[in-house]
Motif scaffolding. Structure first.
Motif, short mmCIF file in Angstrom:
data_model
loop_
_atom_site.label_atom_id
_atom_site.label_comp_id
_atom_site.label_asym_id
_atom_site.label_seq_id
_atom_site.Cartn_x
_atom_site.Cartn_y
_atom_site.Cartn_z
N LEU A 5 -82.99 -7.37 34.24
CA LEU A 5 -83.20 -6.47 33.03
C LEU A 5 -83.26 -7.54 31.80
CD1 LEU A 5 -82.42 -3.90 31.84
CD2 LEU A 5 -80.11 -4.61 31.71
N LEU A 6 -82.39 -8.62 31.84
CA LEU A 6 -82.64 -9.66 30.59
C LEU A 6 -83.92 -10.36 30.67
CD1 LEU A 6 -79.06 -10.67 29.88
CD2 LEU A 6 -80.21 -8.57 29.08
N GLU A 7 -84.42 -10.73 32.09
CA GLU A 7 -85.73 -11.45 32.13
C GLU A 7 -86.80 -10.59 31.38
OE1 GLU A 7 -86.26 -12.16 36.27
OE2 GLU A 7 -84.49 -13.20 36.21
N ARG A 8 -86.93 -9.34 31.82
CA ARG A 8 -87.99 -8.32 31.26
C ARG A 8 -87.74 -7.87 29.88
NH1 ARG A 8 -88.35 -4.52 36.07
NH2 ARG A 8 -89.72 -3.41 34.85
N TYR A 9 -86.35 -7.64 29.35
CA TYR A 9 -86.10 -6.92 28.00
C TYR A 9 -84.84 -7.57 27.76
CZ TYR A 9 -88.59 -3.27 31.02
OH TYR A 9 -89.42 -2.78 31.67
N PRO A 10 -85.12 -8.82 27.06
CA PRO A 10 -83.98 -9.81 26.58
C PRO A 10 -83.24 -9.18 25.35
CG PRO A 10 -86.17 -10.61 25.82
CD PRO A 10 -86.56 -9.41 27.05
N ALA A 11 -84.02 -8.43 24.44
CA ALA A 11 -83.19 -7.89 23.24
C ALA A 11 -82.36 -6.76 23.52
CB ALA A 11 -84.29 -7.43 22.22
N HIS A 12 -81.51 -6.27 22.82
CA HIS A 12 -80.81 -5.01 23.05
C HIS A 12 -80.30 -4.71 21.55
CE1 HIS A 12 -77.04 -7.43 23.10
NE2 HIS A 12 -76.50 -6.66 22.46
N LEU A 13 -79.93 -3.45 21.43
CA LEU A 13 -79.62 -2.64 20.04
C LEU A 13 -78.32 -1.60 20.26
CD1 LEU A 13 -80.49 0.47 19.85
CD2 LEU A 13 -82.94 -0.75 20.05
N HIS A 14 -77.73 -1.64 19.08
CA HIS A 14 -76.69 -0.40 18.89
C HIS A 14 -77.31 0.44 17.56
CE1 HIS A 14 -74.02 -1.78 22.00
NE2 HIS A 14 -74.12 -3.00 21.37
N ILE A 15 -77.07 1.51 17.58
CA ILE A 15 -77.65 2.50 16.45
C ILE A 15 -76.26 3.43 16.23
CG2 ILE A 15 -79.06 3.94 17.91
CD1 ILE A 15 -80.66 4.44 15.26
N ASP A 16 -76.01 3.61 15.04
CA ASP A 16 -75.02 4.76 14.63
C ASP A 16 -75.30 5.14 13.16
OD1 ASP A 16 -73.16 4.71 16.96
OD2 ASP A 16 -72.88 2.64 16.27
N ILE A 17 -75.25 6.53 12.98
CA ILE A 17 -75.64 7.09 11.83
C ILE A 17 -74.50 8.32 11.44
CG2 ILE A 17 -77.35 8.31 10.45
CD1 ILE A 17 -79.13 7.48 12.41
N LEU A 18 -74.01 8.24 10.37
CA LEU A 18 -72.84 9.30 9.76
C LEU A 18 -73.46 10.69 10.16
CD1 LEU A 18 -71.54 7.72 6.59
CD2 LEU A 18 -70.40 7.67 8.95
N PRO A 19 -72.57 11.46 10.74
CA PRO A 19 -73.25 12.64 11.15
C PRO A 19 -74.04 13.52 9.98
CG PRO A 19 -70.89 12.46 11.79
CD PRO A 19 -71.17 11.08 10.90
N GLU A 20 -73.63 13.29 8.76
CA GLU A 20 -74.31 14.29 7.77
C GLU A 20 -75.64 13.74 7.54
OE1 GLU A 20 -71.34 11.66 5.58
OE2 GLU A 20 -71.40 12.59 7.35
N TYR A 21 -76.19 12.58 8.10
CA TYR A 21 -77.15 11.90 8.23
C TYR A 21 -78.14 12.11 9.35
CZ TYR A 21 -76.38 10.55 3.46
OH TYR A 21 -76.02 10.47 2.16
N GLN A 22 -77.54 12.51 10.41
CA GLN A 22 -78.06 12.63 11.71
C GLN A 22 -79.06 13.97 11.77
OE1 GLN A 22 -75.01 12.93 14.74
NE2 GLN A 22 -74.09 10.71 14.07
N ARG A 23 -79.94 13.94 12.68
CA ARG A 23 -80.88 14.85 12.87
C ARG A 23 -81.92 15.05 11.77
NH1 ARG A 23 -79.10 16.98 17.81
NH2 ARG A 23 -76.72 16.76 18.09
N ARG A 24 -82.08 14.13 11.13
CA ARG A 24 -82.96 14.42 9.94
C ARG A 24 -84.35 13.28 10.04
NH1 ARG A 24 -79.02 14.20 4.79
NH2 ARG A 24 -81.06 13.95 3.62
N GLY A 25 -84.19 12.66 11.42
CA GLY A 25 -85.63 11.90 11.57
C GLY A 25 -85.38 10.24 11.27
N PHE A 26 -84.12 10.09 10.62
CA PHE A 26 -83.99 8.47 10.16
C PHE A 26 -83.53 7.85 11.35
CE2 PHE A 26 -81.87 11.01 6.61
CZ PHE A 26 -82.90 10.63 5.66
N GLY A 27 -82.98 8.30 12.73
CA GLY A 27 -82.79 7.40 13.85
C GLY A 27 -84.18 6.97 14.27
N MET A 28 -85.03 7.81 14.50
CA MET A 28 -86.22 7.50 14.85
C MET A 28 -87.11 6.35 14.03
SD MET A 28 -89.68 9.98 16.02
CE MET A 28 -88.46 10.64 17.21
N GLN A 29 -86.85 6.44 12.79
CA GLN A 29 -87.71 5.70 11.90
C GLN A 29 -86.74 4.40 11.88
OE1 GLN A 29 -87.51 7.05 7.96
NE2 GLN A 29 -87.83 9.45 8.46
#
Length: 222
Positions: free
Chosen positions: A133-157
């Motif tokens: 897993l780390l040999e092929r995909y060494p980076a990792h991430l966490h993403i969190d957005i306040l509810p009122e800003y979710q489902r507006r395309g910001f997560g994808m951006q």
């Protein structure tokens, strides 16, 4: 007022906002104390302190961070930094070390496991049983957005910009974990080119690739 936009994390202005975002969006399983505070010391604070150059925030348009995407180019290097720089600064009143006298209620079990994770990043992040897993995909991430800003395309951006940041830092692959039953999140990441990690991670106990306990791991080549 300006429209929301994505910008680099600014430690002087965004730290408290990021903790607020974490607290508001953390999984329901840890929405109680001290689990929530310990969780912020596992999933949020160390990234802001150890690798701010790869952290981005969603700005409301007024200077206020209302979402973040945080992560690291190299999980192995992050664990090393965490051990050498972050753990020595942990306040034992906020993040106590686990003991053999922990209680056995469901909440106590959750807190005990989180205490272990806070002081043992190797066990939580290095996936010793599946080194590919780390040999092929060494980076990792966490993403969190306040509810009122979710489902507006910001997560994808935010993920698209974060991926470009990883590329600039030389990462060749990234992974993330999500609750295995969260089919909506899985579809979201699939639309961004992530795929379920194609190796068995739990010795075959789940009968699924990419599965480790309650988590499902997804990956993307960069």
């Amino acid at each position: 007022m300006s429209s929301p936009f994505i910008r680099p994390y600014n430690a002087a202005h965004d730290f408290s906002a990021a903790i607020h975002i974490f607290n508001q969006t953390a999984h329901s399983a840890i929405q109680f104390e001290p689990a929530l505070t310990i969780g912020s010391h596992i999933y949020c604070r160390p990234y802001l302190l150890l690798c701010p150059s790869t952290c981005l925030v969603l700005d409301s348009g007024t200077g206020q961070a209302v979402g973040y995407i945080i992560g690291t180019v190299s999980t192995a290097e992050f664990v090393k930094q965490y051990q050498e720089e972050f753990i020595p600064g942990l306040d034992p009143r906020a993040v106590p070390r686990p003991t053999d006298e922990e209680g056995k209620s469901p909440d106590d079990v959750v807190v005990t496991e989180m205490k272990k994770a806070a002081y043992d990043p190797e066990g939580a992040l290095l996936h010793r049983g599946t080194p590919q897993l780390l040999e092929r995909y060494p980076a990792h991430l966490h993403i969190d957005i306040l509810p009122e800003y979710q489902r507006r395309g910001f997560g994808m951006q935010m993920i698209e910009q974060f991926v470009e940041t990883l590329k600039m830092h030389g990462a060749r692959g990234v992974h993330l974990g999500l609750v295995a039953t969260n089919t909506g999140a899985r579809r979201f990441y699939e639309r961004l080119g992530f795929r379920v990690f194609d190796e068995v991670m739990d010795g075959g106990r789940s009968g699924e690739v990419g599965r480790e306990g309650d988590s499902l791991y997804m990956t993307k080549e960069l």
